[in-house]
Scaffold this motif. Sequence first.
Motif, PDB file in Angstrom:
ATOM      1  N   UNK A 179       0.842  -1.184   0.000  1.00 54.68           N
ATOM      2  CA  UNK A 179       0.000   0.000   0.000  1.00 54.68           C
ATOM      3  C   UNK A 179       0.882   1.242   0.000  1.00 54.68           C
ATOM      4  N   UNK A 180       0.423   2.285  -0.689  1.00 55.72           N
ATOM      5  CA  UNK A 180       1.148   3.554  -0.733  1.00 55.72           C
ATOM      6  C   UNK A 180       0.472   4.573   0.160  1.00 55.72           C
ATOM      7  N   UNK A 181       1.246   5.133   1.081  1.00 50.71           N
ATOM      8  CA  UNK A 181       0.803   6.262   1.903  1.00 50.71           C
ATOM      9  C   UNK A 181       1.537   7.493   1.403  1.00 50.71           C
ATOM     10  N   UNK A 182       0.816   8.409   0.770  1.00 51.24           N
ATOM     11  CA  UNK A 182       1.439   9.605   0.201  1.00 51.24           C
ATOM     12  C   UNK A 182       1.177  10.792   1.124  1.00 51.24           C
ATOM     13  N   UNK A 183       2.248  11.361   1.647  1.00 51.21           N
ATOM     14  CA  UNK A 183       2.169  12.538   2.514  1.00 51.21           C
ATOM     15  C   UNK A 183       2.572  13.734   1.676  1.00 51.21           C
ATOM     16  N   UNK A 184       1.606  14.611   1.411  1.00 49.36           N
ATOM     17  CA  UNK A 184       1.827  15.686   0.452  1.00 49.36           C
ATOM     18  C   UNK A 184       1.639  17.060   1.099  1.00 49.36           C
ATOM     19  N   UNK A 185       1.929  18.106   0.318  1.00 51.82           N
ATOM     20  CA  UNK A 185       1.760  19.470   0.803  1.00 51.82           C
ATOM     21  C   UNK A 185       2.862  20.369   0.299  1.00 51.82           C
ATOM     22  N   UNK A 186       2.643  21.672   0.391  1.00 51.89           N
ATOM     23  CA  UNK A 186       3.648  22.642  -0.011  1.00 51.89           C
ATOM     24  C   UNK A 186       4.799  22.652   0.994  1.00 51.89           C
ATOM     25  N   UNK A 187       5.853  23.360   0.661  1.00 59.09           N
ATOM     26  CA  UNK A 187       7.072  23.367   1.470  1.00 59.09           C
ATOM     27  C   UNK A 187       6.832  23.902   2.879  1.00 59.09           C
ATOM     28  N   UNK A 188       7.587  23.360   3.822  1.00 57.86           N
ATOM     29  CA  UNK A 188       7.603  23.791   5.218  1.00 57.86           C
ATOM     30  C   UNK A 188       6.289  23.538   5.957  1.00 57.86           C
ATOM     31  N   UNK A 189       5.565  22.513   5.566  1.00 60.87           N
ATOM     32  CA  UNK A 189       4.386  22.125   6.338  1.00 60.87           C
ATOM     33  C   UNK A 189       4.744  21.105   7.418  1.00 60.87           C
ATOM     34  N   UNK A 190       5.905  20.445   7.277  1.00 58.01           N
ATOM     35  CA  UNK A 190       6.339  19.479   8.277  1.00 58.01           C
ATOM     36  C   UNK A 190       6.362  18.047   7.788  1.00 58.01           C
ATOM     37  N   UNK A 191       6.250  17.827   6.485  1.00 59.44           N
ATOM     38  CA  UNK A 191       6.155  16.475   5.928  1.00 59.44           C
ATOM     39  C   UNK A 191       7.359  15.602   6.296  1.00 59.44           C
ATOM     40  N   UNK A 192       8.546  16.102   6.022  1.00 64.03           N
ATOM     41  CA  UNK A 192       9.750  15.288   6.238  1.00 64.03           C
ATOM     42  C   UNK A 192       9.976  14.988   7.715  1.00 64.03           C
ATOM     43  N   UNK A 193       9.724  15.975   8.562  1.00 70.40           N
ATOM     44  CA  UNK A 193       9.881  15.764  10.004  1.00 70.40           C
ATOM     45  C   UNK A 193       8.953  14.666  10.497  1.00 70.40           C
ATOM     46  N   UNK A 194       7.707  14.690  10.041  1.00 73.71           N
ATOM     47  CA  UNK A 194       6.736  13.684  10.468  1.00 73.71           C
ATOM     48  C   UNK A 194       7.068  12.315   9.896  1.00 73.71           C
ATOM     49  N   UNK A 195       7.555  12.279   8.665  1.00 74.18           N
ATOM     50  CA  UNK A 195       7.924  10.993   8.071  1.00 74.18           C
ATOM     51  C   UNK A 195       9.065  10.350   8.840  1.00 74.18           C
ATOM     52  N   UNK A 196      10.053  11.146   9.222  1.00 79.91           N
ATOM     53  CA  UNK A 196      11.180  10.590   9.991  1.00 79.91           C
ATOM     54  C   UNK A 196      10.696  10.007  11.311  1.00 79.91           C
ATOM     55  N   UNK A 197       9.679  10.613  11.879  1.00 79.52           N
ATOM     56  CA  UNK A 197       9.158  10.131  13.157  1.00 79.52           C
ATOM     57  C   UNK A 197       8.478   8.773  13.020  1.00 79.52           C
ATOM     58  N   UNK A 198       8.111   8.397  11.806  1.00 84.26           N
ATOM     59  CA  UNK A 198       7.416   7.126  11.584  1.00 84.26           C
ATOM     60  C   UNK A 198       8.360   5.939  11.436  1.00 84.26           C
ATOM     61  N   UNK A 199       9.643   6.210  11.253  1.00 83.29           N
ATOM     62  CA  UNK A 199      10.593   5.144  10.911  1.00 83.29           C
ATOM     63  C   UNK A 199      10.563   4.004  11.913  1.00 83.29           C
ATOM     64  N   UNK A 200      10.538   4.310  13.202  1.00 85.07           N
ATOM     65  CA  UNK A 200      10.582   3.255  14.218  1.00 85.07           C
ATOM     66  C   UNK A 200       9.241   3.023  14.903  1.00 85.07           C
ATOM     67  N   UNK A 201       8.191   3.648  14.411  1.00 87.36           N
ATOM     68  CA  UNK A 201       6.894   3.542  15.088  1.00 87.36           C
ATOM     69  C   UNK A 201       6.030   2.406  14.556  1.00 87.36           C
ATOM     70  N   UNK A 202       6.141   2.131  13.265  1.00 88.75           N
ATOM     71  CA  UNK A 202       5.198   1.215  12.630  1.00 88.75           C
ATOM     72  C   UNK A 202       5.936   0.071  11.936  1.00 88.75           C
ATOM     73  N   UNK A 203       5.419  -1.144  12.055  1.00 84.55           N
ATOM     74  CA  UNK A 203       6.046  -2.277  11.372  1.00 84.55           C
ATOM     75  C   UNK A 203       5.709  -2.290   9.885  1.00 84.55           C
ATOM     76  N   UNK A 204       6.529  -2.960   9.119  1.00 85.92           N
ATOM     77  CA  UNK A 204       6.277  -3.186   7.689  1.00 85.92           C
ATOM     78  C   UNK A 204       6.024  -1.889   6.930  1.00 85.92           C
ATOM     79  N   UNK A 205       6.795  -0.863   7.280  1.00 83.76           N
ATOM     80  CA  UNK A 205       6.616   0.438   6.637  1.00 83.76           C
ATOM     81  C   UNK A 205       7.973   1.006   6.236  1.00 83.76           C
ATOM     82  N   UNK A 206       8.169   1.179   4.930  1.00 82.40           N
ATOM     83  CA  UNK A 206       9.361   1.859   4.425  1.00 82.40           C
ATOM     84  C   UNK A 206       9.033   3.343   4.288  1.00 82.40           C
TER      85      UNK A 206
END
Length: 217
Positions: free
Chosen positions: A1-28
């Motif tokens: 499954x694809x989870x697409x996190x979108x939005x214009x610059x400086x909304x916080x996308x990359x920061x939130x994505x990094x926070x997911x790295x160790x939170x959820x299983x089976x998620x790249x």
Amino acid sequence: MLFKVTGSSCSGKSTLARAMVDRLPRLAVHDFDEVGVPEHPDHQWRQRTMEMWVSRALEYQDCGIDLLLTGQSPLGEVLATPSSPLLDGIAVCLVDVDDQARRERLTERDGGRWDAVAVEAFLGWAAWHREHRHDPRCRPQVITAGGWTEMSWHRWTDWTADDPRWNTHLLDTTDQPIAASADQVEQWVTDQREALQSGRLALRRGWTDEPGPQAPK
């Protein structure tokens, strides 16, 4: 499954994505731009690169892994990407922030890199994302006009706002701690996975054939 996190610059996308790295299983977790950005990126480049990332998501899918991808491609681009119907499921989240906070974040992150015209362009792109989230008929030419010729815009350009497949989750990070926003992203991923497993996800495989079950906006 694809989870697409979108939005214009400086909304916080990359920061939130990094926070997911160790939170959820089976998620790249990947950032759209990590494959490299040309000196003058345009929407054709973005659309071609979206297809590359969908192909990567399909590779992960074969291994039982979901992909969470940050970037600026909205729902309409994801759905029009040539290979997107092969995904088991698609979910899109718009990470947004009010205009003043975006201005402040651009200044803090990039110093004096952007002039007033560039800043207004970021704000205008953010405003269009909000319109697009609500209704596929809101200025679709912003992404379709002069787009990559392989895109299948016809998959959604006759949809209306009440089509259950036209569903982008909104996460507003204005004045919200990063931890609280990260919790919301984690819950969103969990909810969408459950919707896919139960057959409630409108953008599950087969979504190009007919509207799926009703999904909350």
